[in-house]
Design an enzyme around this catalytic site. Structure first.
Site, mmCIF file in Angstrom:
data_model
loop_
_atom_site.group_PDB
_atom_site.id
_atom_site.type_symbol
_atom_site.label_atom_id
_atom_site.label_comp_id
_atom_site.label_asym_id
_atom_site.label_seq_id
_atom_site.Cartn_x
_atom_site.Cartn_y
_atom_site.Cartn_z
ATOM 1 N N GLY B 72 0.819 -1.214 0.000
ATOM 2 C CA GLY B 72 0.000 0.000 0.000
ATOM 3 C C GLY B 72 0.849 1.258 0.000
ATOM 4 N N THR B 73 1.933 1.233 0.760
ATOM 5 C CA THR B 73 2.797 2.422 0.827
ATOM 6 C C THR B 73 3.468 2.678 -0.524
ATOM 7 O OG1 THR B 73 3.154 2.171 3.185
ATOM 8 C CG2 THR B 73 4.820 3.397 1.995
ATOM 9 N N GLN B 182 -7.422 0.966 4.546
ATOM 10 C CA GLN B 182 -8.343 0.444 5.566
ATOM 11 C C GLN B 182 -9.752 0.241 5.032
ATOM 12 O OE1 GLN B 182 -7.661 -0.689 8.548
ATOM 13 N NE2 GLN B 182 -5.512 -0.143 8.393
ATOM 14 N N SER B 202 -4.005 -2.552 -0.204
ATOM 15 C CA SER B 202 -2.964 -3.423 0.326
ATOM 16 C C SER B 202 -3.553 -4.798 0.609
ATOM 17 C CB SER B 202 -2.421 -2.777 1.603
ATOM 18 O OG SER B 202 -1.633 -3.696 2.301
ATOM 19 N N ALA B 203 -2.778 -5.850 0.330
ATOM 20 C CA ALA B 203 -3.311 -7.213 0.477
ATOM 21 C C ALA B 203 -3.373 -7.670 1.932
ATOM 22 C CB ALA B 203 -2.448 -8.190 -0.319
ATOM 23 N N HIS B 204 -2.373 -7.269 2.726
ATOM 24 C CA HIS B 204 -2.286 -7.886 4.063
ATOM 25 C C HIS B 204 -3.305 -7.347 5.059
ATOM 26 C CE1 HIS B 204 0.033 -4.772 6.417
ATOM 27 N NE2 HIS B 204 0.199 -4.332 5.202
ATOM 28 N N CYS B 329 3.305 6.884 25.372
ATOM 29 C CA CYS B 329 4.323 5.984 25.928
ATOM 30 C C CYS B 329 4.640 4.842 24.963
ATOM 31 C CB CYS B 329 3.841 5.393 27.246
ATOM 32 S SG CYS B 329 3.529 6.624 28.485
#
Lengths: 206, 392
Positions: B72-73, B182, B202-204, B329
């Site tokens: 995707g990126t 998403q 994106s596939a994952h 944090c």
């Protein structure tokens, strides 16, 4: 990045958690805005000055809770003078180490303990409020940890200049423009300095 | 019940067993690259065409408009850099929003430094971008608008059709790029009807393998190459592409889209059940993002007041439950979550935020166990917190 088993143990089952009714001294350090806050309560033997009981409460992450748990263990049974000398490095070592980005939790735990001791000393006329000076700012900056390496920004020579005039504290910091902790370091400096009444404004030059 | 219970599906999701099975032949007997005229090479070529068709059908595109990328990126980078580099002579202004995915925001920052002007739209308290601001921001130099369809933090679904109408009304072409990382597989996507020019998936995120994604490029949209090299499988993603991953991706798409409405209705039902159960069981909570169908069906993001998220996450982890938090944090830069800050949450609300993202593999039993453990953990941490007692 991983927590040691000892950090996890103290986080899951913290020692000395809670509040003391009618404590001889107490202190709160940190703030919700910065993500962590610790309160400590002391019961001190008036004659021997031994910390007979100590409790804490924590709004914070796993290492925050674990460091407060270990430092209260270490302080219990010690005299105020002995407890004062405990360092954040000792606390971190006692936990089999902390990730560099979490070292500030250890500093916060030790600072809260020292502030509670100071609270006792002031109440019992053993000490007076520190007078605010330019060096107070430097001392305070020594409590700010650069999360990338887990050392304070003064020892790391990141602080290039400290000034104080007409209520304005000026701090020049050397930190790369694309450093992921740039904002965090600035926020920490503000939080540490803004708690002093003498400081009306904090100016940070990066 | 099998542990761990995985509720961080927006980060990555478990590859379906059918996906694994579909990939294996390409790492065994079918390891060839596509080539003309030769039996093995042409077989691979026709396999890839078939997989392209599967992905194209899922968003109502033509197979030629689908380009496989290494994720995707990569797709986002190709779309943004490729379009802006090829079209900079037409203008130097782009529009996105403060609540976009880092792929978009880091690219925007890069182009800002290279002489582009960027308008960052504000979002309201549910995470919807300000459409009035969008209308006002458009000017003759504007060449691209980009947005994140389903927000990765709050699940907010941007009104793509309304945005598209605004862009269509402009008196010159403004390319519309959508990061659907998403949203893909969760909401119906029709690039034709919605007049989307560029879209990344994106596939994952949909039980496919990591390392493969796709970029939709509308016919007629010009992109500059951003990765120069030999065209083995795709003109933009030059060099070799792992064909097994393409096969796995296509299988994941088939599985996801074969029962699309039913699957997503179930997913939404389960998320709603989780949300309602948390709200009924645990006091002092705050939902981040909208309710109902304006929210991605797999996302529940909720802040627990007076306590900190990394501590909640670690205790859930010890109970065998994997989730995410917006706490400073836990973040890499020790800063509160930028999406939550952009929609008006304060530091404390961001630190105490927990994100549960579900998949079709989650069960009601798992959700019940999660809320049971969560209630114990929140109660324990609140007992430890000085903030809780002060305000009570």
């Amino acid at each position: 990045m991983k927590y040691s088993q000892k950090v996890l143990d103290h986080f899951m089952h913290p020692h000395n958690i809670g509040k003391l009714e009618l404590p001889d001294a107490k202190a709160t350090e940190g703030s919700p805005a910065c993500g962590d806050q610790v309160s400590m309560y002391l019961k001190v033997n008036e004659d021997s000055k031994v910390i007979e009981d100590i409790k804490f409460q924590s709004y914070g992450c796993a290492s925050n809770i674990a460091t407060a748990s270990i430092i209260t263990d270490m302080a219990k049974g010690k005299t105020l003078d002995e407890a004062k000398k405990l360092t954040w490095k000792q606390a971190a070592d006692e936990l089999d180490g902390l990730p560099p980005a979490k070292m500030h939790c250890s500093v916060l735990a030790v600072d809260t303990l020292r502030k509670a001791i100071k609270d006792y000393e002031i109440k019992h006329n053993l000490a007076s409020e520190d007078e605010f000076k330019k060096t107070t700012i430097v001392e305070e900056l020594k409590h700010i940890i650069y999360p990338k390496v887990g050392e304070d920004i003064v020892s790391l020579k990141m602080v290039k200049y400290v000034g104080f005039e007409n209520g304005v504290a000026t701090v020049d910091i050397e930190i790369p423009k694309f450093d992921q902790y740039r904002q965090n370091v600035a926020d920490e400096i503000r939080e540490h300095l803004e708690k002093y009444d003498a400081i009306k404004k904090v100016e940070i030059n990066m | 019940m099998k542990k761990p219970i995985y509720l961080n599906n927006c980060l990555t999701s478990k590859p379906a067993p059918e996906v694994i099975e579909a990939m294996l032949p390409y790492w065994q007997e079918k390891f060839y690259f596509p080539e003309n005229f030769m039996s093995q090479g042409t077989q691979i070529e026709s396999d890839i065409e078939k997989y392209k068709q599967v992905v194209a059908d899922s968003i109502n595109a033509k197979p030629d408009e689908i380009h496989f990328t290494t994720g995707g990126t990569s797709a986002n980078n190709l779309a943004i850099k490729g379009y802006l580099m090829a079209n900079s002579h037409k203008g130097n202004h782009i529009i996105c929003s403060r609540v976009d995915y880092p792929d978009l925001l880091t690219n925007a920052a890069f182009f800002e430094k290279s002489g582009f002007e960027v308008t960052y739209l504000d979002a309201d308290e549910e995470g919807f971008i300000d459409l009035k601001q969008l209308q006002q921001a458009i000017k003759p130099e504007t060449i691209m608008f980009m947005t994140t369809w389903a927000n990765h933090t709050t699940g907010t679904l941007q009104p793509i059709e309304q945005i598209s109408k605004i862009l269509q009304k402009a008196d010159h072409k403004i390319a519309f790029h959508v990061d659907a990382g998403q949203a893909y597989g969760k909401v119906p996507i029709n690039v034709e009807e919605m007049k989307i020019d560029l879209l990344s998936v994106s596939a994952h995120k949909i039980h496919g393998p990591v390392g493969i994604g796709a970029m939709y490029v509308r016919q007629g949209i010009k992109l500059a190459p951003t990765k120069h090299g030999i065209n083995r499988i795709d003109e933009y993603e030059t060099g070799g592409i792992n064909i097994g991953l393409i096969a796995g991706f296509a299988k994941a798409v088939e599985l996801n889209f074969s029962n699309f409405n039913e699957n997503n209705a179930k997913l939404r039902q389960l998320s709603d059940y989780l949300l309602k159960k948390i709200e009924a069981t645990i006091p002092y909570t705050l939902l981040n993002g909208p309710r109902g169908d304006k929210r991605a069906p797999h996302n529940v993001n909720i802040s627990f007041r007076y306590i900190e998220g990394e501590a909640i996450m670690m205790m859930l982890d010890a109970a065998g439950i994997i989730v995410a938090t917006g706490s400073a944090c836990f973040s890499k830069g020790l800063s509160p979550n930028y999406i939550l800050m952009a929609i008006g949450r304060n530091h404390e609300e961001s630190h105490g935020s927990m994100k549960f993202t579900l998949s079709r593999y989650n069960t009601k039993e798992e959700i019940d166990y999660t809320v049971e453990k969560l209630a114990e953990i929140v109660s324990e941490l609140r007992k430890r917190s000085p903030l809780y007692k002060e305000e009570k």
